[in-house]
Design a protein around this motif. Structure first.
Motif, PDB file in Angstrom:
ATOM      1  N   LEU A  86       0.813  -1.212   0.000  1.00 47.63           N
ATOM      2  CA  LEU A  86       0.000   0.000   0.000  1.00 47.63           C
ATOM      3  C   LEU A  86       0.848   1.263   0.000  1.00 47.63           C
ATOM      4  N   HIS A  87       2.065   1.169   0.520  1.00 45.69           N
ATOM      5  CA  HIS A  87       2.928   2.350   0.534  1.00 45.69           C
ATOM      6  C   HIS A  87       3.356   2.746  -0.872  1.00 45.69           C
ATOM      7  N   SER A  88       3.422   1.769  -1.789  1.00 47.52           N
ATOM      8  CA  SER A  88       3.843   2.062  -3.155  1.00 47.52           C
ATOM      9  C   SER A  88       2.677   2.090  -4.136  1.00 47.52           C
ATOM     10  N   THR A  89       1.459   1.883  -3.659  1.00 48.02           N
ATOM     11  CA  THR A  89       0.300   1.896  -4.547  1.00 48.02           C
ATOM     12  C   THR A  89      -0.090   3.325  -4.895  1.00 48.02           C
ATOM     13  N   VAL A  90      -0.265   3.577  -6.178  1.00 51.55           N
ATOM     14  CA  VAL A  90      -0.673   4.909  -6.630  1.00 51.55           C
ATOM     15  C   VAL A  90      -2.176   5.059  -6.417  1.00 51.55           C
ATOM     16  N   ARG A  91      -2.535   6.074  -5.664  1.00 55.64           N
ATOM     17  CA  ARG A  91      -3.942   6.339  -5.380  1.00 55.64           C
ATOM     18  C   ARG A  91      -4.259   7.805  -5.634  1.00 55.64           C
ATOM     19  N   GLY A  92      -5.519   8.084  -5.834  1.00 59.70           N
ATOM     20  CA  GLY A  92      -5.931   9.461  -6.071  1.00 59.70           C
ATOM     21  C   GLY A  92      -6.747   9.574  -7.336  1.00 59.70           C
ATOM     22  N   ARG A  93      -6.791  10.768  -7.896  1.00 58.03           N
ATOM     23  CA  ARG A  93      -7.589  11.054  -9.092  1.00 58.03           C
ATOM     24  C   ARG A  93      -6.676  11.635 -10.162  1.00 58.03           C
ATOM     25  N   LEU A  94      -6.805  11.131 -11.373  1.00 55.18           N
ATOM     26  CA  LEU A  94      -6.054  11.647 -12.513  1.00 55.18           C
ATOM     27  C   LEU A  94      -7.031  12.268 -13.496  1.00 55.18           C
ATOM     28  N   ARG A  95      -6.910  13.575 -13.707  1.00 47.54           N
ATOM     29  CA  ARG A  95      -7.780  14.302 -14.623  1.00 47.54           C
ATOM     30  C   ARG A  95      -7.089  14.388 -15.987  1.00 47.54           C
ATOM     31  N   ILE A  96      -7.718  13.801 -16.993  1.00 48.08           N
ATOM     32  CA  ILE A  96      -7.110  13.665 -18.313  1.00 48.08           C
ATOM     33  C   ILE A  96      -7.882  14.489 -19.327  1.00 48.08           C
ATOM     34  N   GLY A  97      -7.194  15.342 -20.040  1.00 46.88           N
ATOM     35  CA  GLY A  97      -7.814  16.105 -21.120  1.00 46.88           C
ATOM     36  C   GLY A  97      -7.719  15.331 -22.422  1.00 46.88           C
ATOM     37  N   THR A  98      -8.859  14.953 -22.990  1.00 45.17           N
ATOM     38  CA  THR A  98      -8.876  14.174 -24.221  1.00 45.17           C
ATOM     39  C   THR A  98      -9.327  15.033 -25.388  1.00 45.17           C
ATOM     40  N   ILE A  99      -8.938  14.620 -26.592  1.00 42.73           N
ATOM     41  CA  ILE A  99      -9.272  15.358 -27.808  1.00 42.73           C
ATOM     42  C   ILE A  99      -9.664  14.368 -28.899  1.00 42.73           C
ATOM     43  N   VAL A 100     -10.205  14.888 -29.968  1.00 41.59           N
ATOM     44  CA  VAL A 100     -10.649  14.118 -31.139  1.00 41.59           C
ATOM     45  C   VAL A 100     -11.316  12.811 -30.717  1.00 41.59           C
ATOM     46  N   ASP A 101     -11.037  11.688 -31.413  1.00 44.87           N
ATOM     47  CA  ASP A 101     -11.742  10.452 -31.074  1.00 44.87           C
ATOM     48  C   ASP A 101     -10.847   9.522 -30.254  1.00 44.87           C
ATOM     49  N   PRO A 102     -11.438   8.696 -29.394  1.00 40.30           N
ATOM     50  CA  PRO A 102     -10.651   7.838 -28.493  1.00 40.30           C
ATOM     51  C   PRO A 102      -9.713   6.888 -29.227  1.00 40.30           C
ATOM     52  N   GLU A 103     -10.141   6.377 -30.376  1.00 37.19           N
ATOM     53  CA  GLU A 103      -9.304   5.416 -31.095  1.00 37.19           C
ATOM     54  C   GLU A 103      -8.013   6.068 -31.567  1.00 37.19           C
ATOM     55  N   PHE A 104      -8.102   7.293 -32.035  1.00 37.62           N
ATOM     56  CA  PHE A 104      -6.924   7.976 -32.568  1.00 37.62           C
ATOM     57  C   PHE A 104      -5.861   8.178 -31.489  1.00 37.62           C
ATOM     58  N   ILE A 105      -6.280   8.533 -30.264  1.00 37.67           N
ATOM     59  CA  ILE A 105      -5.310   8.779 -29.197  1.00 37.67           C
ATOM     60  C   ILE A 105      -5.032   7.516 -28.369  1.00 37.67           C
ATOM     61  N   ARG A 106      -5.607   6.372 -28.792  1.00 38.35           N
ATOM     62  CA  ARG A 106      -5.412   5.079 -28.110  1.00 38.35           C
ATOM     63  C   ARG A 106      -5.811   5.175 -26.636  1.00 38.35           C
ATOM     64  N   LEU A 107      -6.931   5.827 -26.410  1.00 37.37           N
ATOM     65  CA  LEU A 107      -7.379   6.057 -25.040  1.00 37.37           C
ATOM     66  C   LEU A 107      -7.742   4.757 -24.339  1.00 37.37           C
ATOM     67  N   GLY A 108      -8.403   3.840 -25.044  1.00 36.50           N
ATOM     68  CA  GLY A 108      -8.807   2.587 -24.423  1.00 36.50           C
ATOM     69  C   GLY A 108      -7.620   1.785 -23.923  1.00 36.50           C
ATOM     70  N   ALA A 109      -6.584   1.653 -24.745  1.00 38.17           N
ATOM     71  CA  ALA A 109      -5.394   0.903 -24.345  1.00 38.17           C
ATOM     72  C   ALA A 109      -4.698   1.581 -23.168  1.00 38.17           C
ATOM     73  N   PHE A 110      -4.659   2.902 -23.187  1.00 39.09           N
ATOM     74  CA  PHE A 110      -4.024   3.646 -22.096  1.00 39.09           C
ATOM     75  C   PHE A 110      -4.744   3.429 -20.773  1.00 39.09           C
TER      76      PHE A 110
END
Length: 303
Positions: A86-110
């Motif tokens: 738990l000391h090394s587990t990344v926790r919290g919220r990540l706010r991501i700015g996305t553009i155009v379509d998800p497939e183009f930026i490979r959002l699903g894989a990310f």
């Protein structure tokens, strides 16, 4: 509840058949091990070992209790390991700015890989134009995001606090409505700029690419409509309103499927980048996102 040290002494002596060998394994003195065994037997009011010429052997009571003691030690070891993790587990919220379509930026894989590596990390997606994503990363409203600009430029020298990593290069083409091939008599920019254009807000890459091309020529597009979404822009082109820019893959697909005209010999180079604030790049959630994003794109480029 029996002391963990006493259970460990009991299990180790049972396995070794000797207090001296158990003491070596536990890094304790023989009297210390013997004392822990005595304390456990006294507390249980049971005889766990009997001494024989070959060493200490378990009594029937000892044999009955050994599996439970081993399970208790294994459970405690797992508890300690989970607590350390738990000391090394990344926790919290990540706010991501996305553009155009998800497939183009490979959002699903990310996102898939990010959730695998950091299951306790919550993500929040905000769709927008690349210029607005840049502004929000710059002022802290977004943690990371995607950005479009000519290759090698990124956010530009005017915004040194935002770091970018280029992911892919491509081109924008000029597209025209179906049947407009005869109207496009020339592919030079003075002729093209004079035709009706579907324009976009300043925060869009389309605006920045056109401005960077036309300003040095003293030209500006003949805007007849302004939209802020790529889908709407293409829909207006299909409807015959005017010219626009489209990513190479989209332009080719629209020509094939909808009959849009792609102006020959006109290509505006562009690059997709991932951006974050320089002062925040060591924050755990952002560092994790950068590492995962890099692995997703490097794996994809190899495939």
């Amino acid at each position: 509840m029996h002391p963990l040290q006493s259970l460990r002494a009991f299990v180790t002596v049972a396995r070794e058949g000797s207090v001296s060998r158990a003491a070596e394994r536990l890094h304790l003195t023989q009297p210390a091990v013997s004392l822990k065994l005595k304390q456990l037997q006294d507390e249980l009011d049971l005889q766990l070992f009997q001494r024989k010429p070959q060493g200490l052997v378990l009594t029937p009571d000892g044999q009955a209790l050994l599996p439970s003691a081993e399970k208790a030690l294994a459970a405690m070891a797992a508890f300690d390991q989970n607590a350390r993790a738990l000391h090394s587990t990344v926790r919290g919220r990540l706010r991501i700015g996305t553009i155009v379509d998800p497939e183009f930026i490979r959002l699903g894989a990310f996102l898939h890989r990010l959730v695998e590596r950091a299951p306790q990390l919550e993500t929040e997606l905000r769709q927008g134009m690349s210029g607005s994503v840049l502004e929000q990363v710059r002022d802290g409203r977004l943690d990371v995001g995607y950005f479009l600009a000519p290759p090698g430029i990124g956010p530009g020298p005017q915004i040194p606090e935002v770091v970018h990593r280029e992911l892919a290069s491509f081109h924008y083409y000029v597209v025209a409505p179906p049947g407009w091939g005869s109207r496009i008599l020339s592919s030079d920019w003075p002729s093209l700029a004079a035709m009706p254009w579907i324009t976009t807000p300043e925060n869009s890459v389309h605006h920045r690419l056109l401005k960077g091309t036309l300003d040095p020529l003293g030209l500006s597009p003949n805007g007849v409509a302004q939209v802020d979404q790529e889908a709407c822009m293409l829909d207006l082109v299909r409807a015959g309103v005017g010219l626009s820019l489209a990513r190479d893959a989209l332009a080719m697909a629209e020509r094939q499927e909808r009959g849009l005209v792609v102006v020959e010999g006109v290509q505006l180079p562009c690059a997709l980048s991932f951006i974050w604030h320089r002062d925040r790049q060591d924050e755990p959630v952002i560092a994790e996102a950068i590492e995962v994003l890099s692995s997703v794109w490097s794996l994809a480029s190899v495939a």
